[in-house]
Design a protein around this motif. Structure first.
Motif, PDB file in Angstrom:
ATOM      1  N   GLY A 191      -4.476 -11.799 -44.991  1.00  0.00           N
ATOM      2  CA  GLY A 191      -5.686 -10.993 -45.093  1.00  0.00           C
ATOM      3  C   GLY A 191      -6.002 -10.635 -46.538  1.00  0.00           C
ATOM      4  O   GLY A 191      -5.111 -10.549 -47.379  1.00  0.00           O
ATOM      5  N   HIS A 192      -7.273 -10.446 -46.821  1.00  0.00           N
ATOM      6  CA  HIS A 192      -7.738 -10.027 -48.147  1.00  0.00           C
ATOM      7  C   HIS A 192      -7.253 -10.979 -49.236  1.00  0.00           C
ATOM      8  O   HIS A 192      -6.822 -10.559 -50.301  1.00  0.00           O
ATOM      9  N   ASN A 234     -11.922 -15.216 -42.943  1.00  0.00           N
ATOM     10  CA  ASN A 234     -11.171 -13.996 -42.687  1.00  0.00           C
ATOM     11  C   ASN A 234     -11.844 -12.814 -43.370  1.00  0.00           C
ATOM     12  O   ASN A 234     -11.943 -11.723 -42.795  1.00  0.00           O
ATOM     13  N   ASP A 235     -12.325 -13.034 -44.584  1.00  0.00           N
ATOM     14  CA  ASP A 235     -13.039 -11.964 -45.297  1.00  0.00           C
ATOM     15  C   ASP A 235     -14.314 -11.568 -44.549  1.00  0.00           C
ATOM     16  O   ASP A 235     -14.649 -10.382 -44.454  1.00  0.00           O
ATOM     17  N   GLU A 293      -7.694  -6.131 -32.433  1.00  0.00           N
ATOM     18  CA  GLU A 293      -7.426  -7.540 -32.707  1.00  0.00           C
ATOM     19  C   GLU A 293      -7.175  -8.301 -31.413  1.00  0.00           C
ATOM     20  O   GLU A 293      -7.669  -9.417 -31.238  1.00  0.00           O
ATOM     21  N   ASP A 305     -13.377  -9.519 -41.551  1.00  0.00           N
ATOM     22  CA  ASP A 305     -12.986  -8.177 -41.986  1.00  0.00           C
ATOM     23  C   ASP A 305     -14.212  -7.318 -42.290  1.00  0.00           C
ATOM     24  O   ASP A 305     -14.269  -6.143 -41.902  1.00  0.00           O
ATOM     25  N   THR A 331      -6.085 -16.011 -37.628  1.00  0.00           N
ATOM     26  CA  THR A 331      -6.051 -14.553 -37.727  1.00  0.00           C
ATOM     27  C   THR A 331      -5.076 -14.098 -38.811  1.00  0.00           C
ATOM     28  O   THR A 331      -4.138 -14.817 -39.147  1.00  0.00           O
ATOM     29  N   ASP A 332      -5.309 -12.893 -39.311  1.00  0.00           N
ATOM     30  CA  ASP A 332      -4.354 -12.291 -40.240  1.00  0.00           C
ATOM     31  C   ASP A 332      -3.408 -11.344 -39.499  1.00  0.00           C
ATOM     32  O   ASP A 332      -2.618 -10.637 -40.116  1.00  0.00           O
TER      33      ASP A 332
END
Length: 131
Positions: A97-98, A104-105, A21, A108, A42-43
Motif C-alpha cells: 500500500g501507498h 491501489n492508490d 476490506e 485508497d 490487494t494491500d
C-alpha cells in the motif's frame, strides 16, 4: 475496482478496516459473477495470508477458533468469502500500500473519500483526477 472497468466505494458506521476490506472483496466478486477467473489485487495481508497460508482451513478444523482458541473475528464475512474463493478459484496478489501502484492508490482514494463522507459511489469506468 476493475482497471478501466466498473468500480464502487462504500462506507459503514462502527466498522473496521479489515471488515471493509473483506466486504469490498465480497462485493467485487458478486459484481464479477461469471467473469472467472478473477485475481484480487490487494494491500491487505489479512486477506492474502488467509488464503496463501490456508488460515481458513485451520479455522474450520477448530470450529471457527483461531490458533489462540478465540472466536475468529469477522466470521460472518469470512464464511461466504471462503465459499466464493473455493468455488470460483479466485487468486490473490498482494501489493504494498501507498507505494505508487496506480490502482491501489486509486482504491485508497475512493475508500478514504467514502469513509470521510460515510457514503457510497460507483461508476462504469474509473477516471483518475488529472493533476
Amino acid at each position: 475496482m476493475v482497471p478501466d472497468g466498473p468500480w464502487a466505494a462504500g462506507a459503514a458506521a462502527d466498522t473496521t478496516n479489515n471488515r471493509m476490506e473483506l466486504q469490498a472483496v465480497l462485493e467485487a466478486l458478486a459484481a464479477l459473477e461469471g467473469c472467472d477467473p478473477v485475481e484480487v489485487v490487494t494491500d491487505s495481508t489479512y486477506i492474502v495470508h488467509c488464503f496463501e497460508q490456508r488460515w481458513w482451513a485451520g479455522w474450520q478444523r477448530r470450529n471457527w477458533r483461531n490458533s489462540k482458541k478465540e472466536p475468529v473475528k469477522n466470521r460472518d464475512l469470512w464464511e461466504p468469502l471462503i465459499e466464493q474463493v473455493l468455488a470460483r478459484g479466485v487468486a490473490f496478489r498482494w501489493v504494498k500500500g501507498h507505494s505508487a501502484d496506480p490502482w491501489n492508490d486509486a482504491a485508497d482514494l475512493l475508500a478514504t473519500a467514502a469513509a470521510d463522507t460515510q457514503g457510497g459511489t460507483r461508476g462504469d469506468r474509473y477516471r483518475p483526477a488529472s493533476g
